[in-house]
Design a protein around this motif. Structure first.
Motif, PDB file in Angstrom:
ATOM      1  N   GLN A  58       0.744  -0.984   0.050  1.00  0.00           N
ATOM      2  CA  GLN A  58       0.057  -0.134  -0.065  1.00  0.00           C
ATOM      3  C   GLN A  58       0.939   1.127  -0.141  1.00  0.00           C
ATOM      4  N   LYS A  59       1.902   1.221   0.626  1.00  0.00           N
ATOM      5  CA  LYS A  59       2.929   2.339   0.674  1.00  0.00           C
ATOM      6  C   LYS A  59       3.514   2.485  -0.825  1.00  0.00           C
ATOM      7  N   GLN A  60       3.636   1.288  -1.625  1.00  0.00           N
ATOM      8  CA  GLN A  60       3.839   1.654  -3.022  1.00  0.00           C
ATOM      9  C   GLN A  60       2.969   1.937  -4.056  1.00  0.00           C
ATOM     10  N   SER A  61       3.471   1.990  -5.129  1.00  0.00           N
ATOM     11  CA  SER A  61       2.247   2.231  -6.031  1.00  0.00           C
ATOM     12  C   SER A  61       1.741   0.824  -6.372  1.00  0.00           C
ATOM     13  N   ILE A  62       0.502   0.369  -6.257  1.00  0.00           N
ATOM     14  CA  ILE A  62      -0.047  -0.786  -6.643  1.00  0.00           C
ATOM     15  C   ILE A  62      -1.298  -0.482  -7.332  1.00  0.00           C
ATOM     16  N   THR A  63      -1.646  -1.400  -8.267  1.00  0.00           N
ATOM     17  CA  THR A  63      -2.949  -1.432  -9.135  1.00  0.00           C
ATOM     18  C   THR A  63      -4.396  -1.754  -8.045  1.00  0.00           C
TER      19      THR A  63
END
Length: 105
Positions: A58-63
């Motif tokens: 969630q802290k990273q970019s995620i689809t």
């Protein structure tokens, strides 16, 4: 002089066999209970690990699709834990029944 012949010797042997069988059943039920508890612990560890993965992602970019997939797996693990907890409870009940039979024997 004739040796003493205990008339209830057969009954005594039968009761000893019952007690030994009850001990065997208790040992098997205890082993099954411990096995089910270990499976539950593995699932709980996996759930904890999955929660960490979700937080990290969630802290990273995620689809959205990936997040939904992770959430679905998390929910499936929770369901598996509930089912496994039921199996642990059943195994514990069986173990307690075997213990009661052993105490009676």
């Amino acid at each position: 002089m004739h040796p003493f012949n205990f008339r209830l010797d057969v009954l005594l042997k039968y009761r000893r066999m019952q007690e030994e069988q009850a001990q065997i059943n208790l040992a098997q039920a205890t082993a099954a209970y411990i096995g089910e508890q270990e499976k539950l612990k593995v699932l709980a560890d996996e759930l904890f690990s999955q929660a960490d993965i979700i937080r990290t992602r969630q802290k990273q970019s995620i689809t959205v699709a990936m997040l939904k997939m992770l959430k679905d797996y998390y929910d499936k693990l929770k369901e598996d834990i509930n089912n496994q907890q039921n199996l642990v409870n059943i195994a514990e009940s069986r173990r307690l029944e075997c213990l009661a039979v052993l105490e009676e024997a």
